[in-house]
Design an enzyme around this catalytic site. Structure first.
Site, PDB file in Angstrom:
ATOM      1  N   HIS A 578     102.208  -0.781  66.929  1.00  6.51           N
ATOM      2  CA  HIS A 578     103.410   0.001  66.650  1.00  6.51           C
ATOM      3  C   HIS A 578     103.467   0.287  65.153  1.00  6.51           C
ATOM      4  O   HIS A 578     102.682  -0.228  64.360  1.00  6.51           O
ATOM      5  CB  HIS A 578     104.658  -0.778  67.087  1.00  6.51           C
ATOM      6  CG  HIS A 578     104.849  -2.060  66.330  1.00  6.51           C
ATOM      7  ND1 HIS A 578     104.068  -3.182  66.570  1.00  6.51           N
ATOM      8  CD2 HIS A 578     105.689  -2.404  65.317  1.00  6.51           C
ATOM      9  CE1 HIS A 578     104.434  -4.157  65.752  1.00  6.51           C
ATOM     10  NE2 HIS A 578     105.406  -3.703  64.972  1.00  6.51           N
ATOM     11  N   ASP A 580     106.507   0.376  62.008  1.00  8.90           N
ATOM     12  CA  ASP A 580     107.830  -0.228  61.848  1.00  8.90           C
ATOM     13  C   ASP A 580     108.971   0.772  61.680  1.00  8.90           C
ATOM     14  O   ASP A 580     110.108   0.457  62.014  1.00  8.90           O
ATOM     15  CB  ASP A 580     107.818  -1.193  60.653  1.00  8.90           C
ATOM     16  CG  ASP A 580     107.115  -2.496  60.981  1.00  8.90           C
ATOM     17  OD1 ASP A 580     106.950  -2.792  62.183  1.00  8.90           O
ATOM     18  OD2 ASP A 580     106.724  -3.221  60.044  1.00  8.90           O
ATOM     19  N   HIS A 650     100.137  -1.429  63.416  1.00  6.35           N
ATOM     20  CA  HIS A 650      99.671  -2.816  63.476  1.00  6.35           C
ATOM     21  C   HIS A 650     100.154  -3.467  64.760  1.00  6.35           C
ATOM     22  O   HIS A 650     101.058  -2.971  65.438  1.00  6.35           O
ATOM     23  CB  HIS A 650     100.171  -3.610  62.270  1.00  6.35           C
ATOM     24  CG  HIS A 650     101.671  -3.609  62.131  1.00  6.35           C
ATOM     25  ND1 HIS A 650     102.359  -2.534  61.596  1.00  6.35           N
ATOM     26  CD2 HIS A 650     102.628  -4.518  62.486  1.00  6.35           C
ATOM     27  CE1 HIS A 650     103.654  -2.787  61.610  1.00  6.35           C
ATOM     28  NE2 HIS A 650     103.846  -3.992  62.157  1.00  6.35           N
ATOM     29  N   ARG A 660     102.741 -20.263  67.157  1.00 10.72           N
ATOM     30  CA  ARG A 660     102.561 -19.484  65.920  1.00 10.72           C
ATOM     31  C   ARG A 660     103.934 -19.182  65.333  1.00 10.72           C
ATOM     32  O   ARG A 660     104.768 -18.546  65.966  1.00 10.72           O
ATOM     33  CB  ARG A 660     101.835 -18.176  66.244  1.00 10.72           C
ATOM     34  CG  ARG A 660     101.713 -17.173  65.089  1.00 10.72           C
ATOM     35  CD  ARG A 660     101.329 -15.830  65.694  1.00 10.72           C
ATOM     36  NE  ARG A 660     100.946 -14.813  64.736  1.00 10.72           N
ATOM     37  CZ  ARG A 660     101.777 -13.928  64.212  1.00 10.72           C
ATOM     38  NH1 ARG A 660     103.064 -13.953  64.503  1.00 10.72           N
ATOM     39  NH2 ARG A 660     101.319 -12.990  63.385  1.00 10.72           N
TER      40      ARG A 660
END
Length: 732
Positions: A578, A580, A650, A660
């Site tokens: 996508h 941002d 990204h 994570r």
């Protein structure tokens, strides 16, 4: 054979009625030997065996489904060729003295051809195997998903060479599939696997692309003789693949068209006309199918003319002027008024001496037939568009305007212009970032180092900084996340907004401050979470030479955890590709800066807290959302910063084990969109008599001046009167 022009359209339409007869009676054959079973049934059976962990059975059925589909295509081709001459005696009389009986001869020819096709197919294929498959099955095979199942199946059976081949075959058509990329790397390290095991099992369908790439390589090395040979071979293979596709259109089963509505009662002739147009449209669509490279979303425009253009240039430079004239005249069949080509043709004539014999060199007969046949099909299709309500998307840019009915020309010109604009955008070699940020500024914090810059990350306005946090600070924020993060934070409690294979937890600065006020978390840890935002802002403000007014827009502590026992055969991403601050449209390489995108975001960052998990790498791509340009592996204190616009698509690779955690931050140049939750948290601390140590954003705003950054000559026009965006949740 020259047909009477007044009968041509009816003749062509009636020709396809033979295929109606074939499809309507396709199961009537009494043949019962050498039957091919339905490959869709075999595939579904193989998938069921796969999920039942019956690995041997799954491999057998999946392989059989692939082989049966290929056999079916060969049988169709065989029957088509076998029945070409069927009814030849009747078709030969169409323009004879008995031509006044042409309609009867056409029907005789149709019936004989239909009978031939039905009998031939019935010899090899079961009645159920002749039925059309669903669009879902078409998609599964088009995307090579059977090989995806096979690579896992063979791995389970410890047949790693076959697993490597299946993985490679799938990856060729799905180059953005990062998990398959990782699998391939694992296979390379396995004992007994050699580079030769990574075979593309679908290579027969891609020969023209192999030749195309080879021809370009020879051109790049100025090896003109070899380039001309490859272009010629590529052209021939492209024509052959196109013809094979057209044959499958003629012989493959299709359902009869449905009635178009209550007000339109379609009889047999209307249905025959609709089917005829559908088949012609299928034939035309072969241009797009053949020109779409595996792994690409869209076709290469003008694929055949482009090859001819390369060919005549290579032939001329290799000294084959006669061949260059033939190829260029073939190209001019597509674009007869192209000025550059006409100038080149004159040059070629002069090079050959300009004699009359030179000017009599004709275009390739194969290309002449291709163009004339395509134009006749287009005329019939546009007739159907104008008079029968048929829908047709012309796959070619070279279609002459006079072929298109006047009523359709305005729409046709508009669509053609859109395609040309898209091509021009795709040809732009350099992506322009108009964000106003310019990477390469100083890093003001002692101990912070630049690990990767624009060059290392293959992009614009990207950076990786290490040493932003200490191990102790990482542990404190990780502990804070463990105690205070909420499941599905910001996403209505969903365990993950992007994948069912992970849980998702989040925590904002304001929530941390409130929990600290209630004594549920350590006050210093909540304040550290706030301070990290200021720390990151200061670093990126300096490195990207930001305009003075840079405000934190949103801060989100995010943890993603792999769900135990739910990772086998996983194919998705933790966060899909996508952009941002705009809506990415990979098919057209466009990114639309409009809601629901967070259009106010200007700079993005992610500060990693740990590395004791598997997967979860951040990766950048081109606008196609497929071509990976760089990857970043998380570790404590590592900061990734980048401009939020379309130069930086990204995503996040699947987290397949462990947890994570990272701090995601976004920054804006507009004070209107600053993070009000941070200010509310600061107010809570102030009410308790606690000062907040931070770089004063208001001071930077006071220092802002109309000249802005010297390399940013004018601020971008922003929409006025917008309501403030609040509570927007997103993560990297």
């Amino acid at each position: 054979m020259a047909l009477h022009s007044e009968h041509f359209a009816v003749y062509v339409a009636l020709y396809f009625v033979s295929l109606v007869f074939f499809r309507c009676n396709v199961g009537a054959s009494g043949s019962v030997f050498n039957h091919l079973q339905p490959y869709d049934f075999l595939y579904y059976s193989g998938v069921r065996a796969y999920y039942g962990e019956e690995w041997g059975k799954a491999a057998e059925l999946l392989e059989k489904s692939i082989a049966t589909k290929e056999s079916l295509l060969r049988v169709r081709r065989l029957c088509h060729d076998e029945c070409v001459a069927a009814g030849a005696d009747a078709s030969g009389k169409l323009d004879s003295e008995e031509g006044n009986m042409w309609d009867l001869w056409v029907l005789d020819w149709i019936q004989k051809k239909a009978e031939c096709l039905r009998f031939c197919m019935g010899r090899f294929v079961s009645p159920t195997g002749l039925l059309p498959v669903s669009t879902d099955i078409d998609y599964e095979f088009d995307t090579r998903n059977p090989y995806n199942f096979l690579q896992v199946t063979y791995y389970k059976l410890e047949k790693v060479q076959k697993a490597a081949s299946a993985a490679h075959t799938y990856f060729v058509a799905n180059p953005s599939h990062l998990e398959m990329r990782n699998n391939i790397e694992k296979y390379r390290r396995m004992e007994g696997v050699t580079e030769g095991d990574f075979q593309d099992r679908e290579i027969e369908k891609e020969k023209h692309w192999v030749l195309y790439d080879a021809a370009l390589q020879h051109e790049a090395s100025s090896e003109w003789l070899q380039a001309a040979e490859k272009w010629r071979a590529c052209l021939n293979e492209t024509l052959q693949q196109t013809e094979e596709c057209r044959v499958q259109c003629d012989v493959a089963p299709q359902p009869l068209p449905e009635d178009r509505g209550v007000d339109s009662v379609d009889g047999v002739f209307e249905k025959a006309a609709a089917l005829s147009l559908s088949l012609l449209s299928c034939r035309q669509s072969c241009v797009t199918q053949v020109a779409t490279k595996p792994g690409r979303i869209s076709a290469q425009e003008d694929f055949l003319p482009t090859q001819l253009e390369h060919l005549h240039i290579a032939q001329f430079k290799a000294g084959d002027i006669t061949g260059a004239v033939e190829s260029l005249r073939s190209f001019l069949l597509f674009y007869p008024s192209d000025e550059d080509s006409l100038d080149n043709l004159q040059l070629y004539y002069e090079t050959l001496g300009g004699d009359v014999e030179t000017q009599l060199i004709q275009p390739s007969q194969v290309i002449s037939t291709y163009v004339s046949r395509s134009l006749e099909e287009k005329k019939l299709l546009y007739f159907g568009v104008e008079n029968l309500g048929f829908s047709f998307v012309d796959p070619d840019l070279w279609t002459p305007e006079d072929v298109v009915p006047e009523s359709q020309q305005e729409h046709w010109r508009s669509e053609k212009e859109k395609i040309n604009e898209r091509i021009k955008e795709g040809e732009q070699k350099e992506e322009v970032d108009d964000s106003g940020f310019y990477a390469g500024g100083p890093v003001p914090q002692v101990g912070v180092t630049i690990t990767m810059d624009d060059e290392a990350l293959n992009g614009t306005n990207r950076v990786v900084l290490d040493g932003v946090m200490t191990e102790r600070e990482c542990d404190r924020i990780l502990q804070l996340a463990t105690v205070a993060a909420s499941l599905g934070d910001g996403y209505q409690g969903r365990r993950s907004p992007h994948t069912p294979h992970e849980t998702f937890e989040g925590l904002t600065v304001l929530r941390a401050a409130k929990l600290a006020q209630d004594g549920l978390v350590n006050q210093s840890d909540a304040r550290l979470l706030h301070e990290l935002g200021e720390r990151v802002r200061g670093l990126l403000h300096s490195y990207f030479r930001s305009p003075p007014g840079l405000f934190i827009s949103f801060t989100h502590l995010v943890c993603r955890s792999a769900i135990a026992g739910d990772q086998e055969g996983r194919l998705d991403l933790s966060h899909p590709v996508h952009v941002d601050n705009c809506l990415l449209e990979p098919e057209t390489n466009q990114c639309w800066k409009e809601p629901p995108a967070f259009i106010h975001r200007d700079l993005s960052a992610i500060l990693y807290l740990n590395n004791d998990f598997t997967g979860g790498e951040l990766f950048f791509t081109k606008r196609d959302a497929k071509t990976v340009t760089a990857q970043v592996k998380p570790t404590c204190g590592r900061l990734v910063g980048f401009s939020s616009g379309p130069v930086n698509p990204h995503g996040v690779a699947a987290v397949t084990g462990g947890r994570r955690c990272a701090l995601a931050l976004w920054f804006t140049k507009e004070k209107l969109y600053r993070d009000m939750e941070r200010e509310e948290a600061e107010a809570l601390w102030a009410a308790d008599g606690q000062s907040v140590v931070k770089k004063d954003e208001e001071e930077t705003e006071r220092n802002a001046n109309p000249g802005r950054n010297a390399r940013n000559h004018a601020p971008k026009e922003r929409g006025r009167g917008r309501e403030r965006v609040t509570g927007g949740k997103d993560e990297l």
